[in-house]
Design a protein around this motif. Structure first.
Motif, PDB file in Angstrom:
ATOM      1  N   GLY A   1       0.287   6.440   8.022  1.00 44.59           N
ATOM      2  CA  GLY A   1      -0.392   7.217   6.905  1.00 44.59           C
ATOM      3  C   GLY A   1      -1.690   6.669   6.379  1.00 44.59           C
ATOM      4  O   GLY A   1      -2.167   7.284   5.631  1.00 44.59           O
ATOM      5  N   PHE A   2      -2.239   5.665   7.133  1.00 47.47           N
ATOM      6  CA  PHE A   2      -3.454   5.128   6.716  1.00 47.47           C
ATOM      7  C   PHE A   2      -4.198   4.855   8.173  1.00 47.47           C
ATOM      8  O   PHE A   2      -3.774   4.191   9.013  1.00 47.47           O
TER       9      PHE A   2
ATOM     10  N   LYS B   1      -4.462  -1.876  -2.267  1.00 44.45           N
ATOM     11  CA  LYS B   1      -3.427  -2.913  -1.963  1.00 44.45           C
ATOM     12  C   LYS B   1      -3.162  -3.054  -0.253  1.00 44.45           C
ATOM     13  O   LYS B   1      -3.600  -2.040   0.465  1.00 44.45           O
TER      14      LYS B   1
ATOM     15  N   ASP C   1      -5.617   2.694  -3.430  1.00 43.32           N
ATOM     16  CA  ASP C   1      -5.056   1.832  -4.276  1.00 43.32           C
ATOM     17  C   ASP C   1      -5.234   0.553  -4.286  1.00 43.32           C
ATOM     18  O   ASP C   1      -4.833  -0.517  -5.040  1.00 43.32           O
TER      19      ASP C   1
ATOM     20  N   LYS D   1       0.798  -1.154   0.076  1.00 43.20           N
ATOM     21  CA  LYS D   1      -0.057  -0.024   0.064  1.00 43.20           C
ATOM     22  C   LYS D   1       0.820   1.398   0.177  1.00 43.20           C
ATOM     23  O   LYS D   1       1.770   1.291   0.882  1.00 43.20           O
ATOM     24  N   THR D   2       0.763   2.164  -1.086  1.00 40.76           N
ATOM     25  CA  THR D   2       1.406   3.466  -0.979  1.00 40.76           C
ATOM     26  C   THR D   2       0.554   4.615  -0.927  1.00 40.76           C
ATOM     27  O   THR D   2       0.909   5.692  -0.651  1.00 40.76           O
ATOM     28  N   ARG D   3      -0.685   4.482  -1.215  1.00 38.04           N
ATOM     29  CA  ARG D   3      -1.764   5.631  -1.019  1.00 38.04           C
ATOM     30  C   ARG D   3      -3.259   5.035  -0.908  1.00 38.04           C
ATOM     31  O   ARG D   3      -3.305   3.983  -1.273  1.00 38.04           O
ATOM     32  N   ARG D   4      -3.865   6.210  -0.422  1.00 37.92           N
ATOM     33  CA  ARG D   4      -5.465   5.710  -0.221  1.00 37.92           C
ATOM     34  C   ARG D   4      -6.032   5.450  -1.607  1.00 37.92           C
ATOM     35  O   ARG D   4      -5.693   6.209  -2.503  1.00 37.92           O
TER      36      ARG D   4
END
Length: 166
Positions: A107-108, A64, A62, A57-60
């Protein structure tokens, strides 16, 4: 302090510490979740569903599932929650099953382990990034973890190694 209050406090402290040594290990490659005890024994194993898309997961948005070592930072009764999967069916009541175990993922804020309204999704890439379990299996997991329990989500290509120390 009353004896009853002292008993309740003792029970809460015991329950919070009873599972402190357990570690949850999630393997996206074979779609399994395992609970490992202090002696590195597998004490629980079940199938999962994870993020629709492969990778970390790298961004909201996505879709993942994050990879790494996290902690359960909240356990919430979620049977009354609903969710719109944007599939034309509208909001589904009970979409998260009986519990939502929120993970402290930098970040999440909305990543966790939870149940599902769709047990046929288990074993597949079906979620928006969370880890899904059958509701009956989630209830079993709930009895083995607490706030603070470590959760390791292995990278895509890594398989579970029963000889590793988690």
């Amino acid at each position: 302090m009353s004896l009853r209050l002292l008993s309740i406090i003792t029970l809460v402290v015991f329950c919070a510490s009873a599972f402190a040594g357990n570690t949850v290990v999630i393997c996206k490659k074979d779609m399994t979740l395992r609970v490992i005890d202090d002696n590195n024994n597998i004490i629980f194993r079940t199938g999962i569903a994870c993020g629709i898309n492969i990778g970390n997961k790298t961004r909201r948005g996505d879709r993942k599932t994050p990879e790494g070592s996290f902690r359960i930072n909240q356990i919430v009764a979620s049977s009354y929650w609903d969710h719109d999967f944007k599939d034309g069916k509208g909001k589904i009541k009970g979409a998260y099953g009986p519990w939502f175990m929120r993970l402290a993922v930098p970040g999440f804020t909305h990543i966790g382990i939870h149940g599902t309204h769709d047990p046929s999704s288990i074993g597949h890439r079906a979620s928006e990034g969370c880890i899904r379990l059958k509701n009956s299996e989630l209830t079993k997991l709930h009895n083995l973890v607490s706030i603070g329990t470590r959760v390791i989500i292995l990278p895509e290509r890594q398989t579970f190694d029963c000889s590793a120390s988690y």
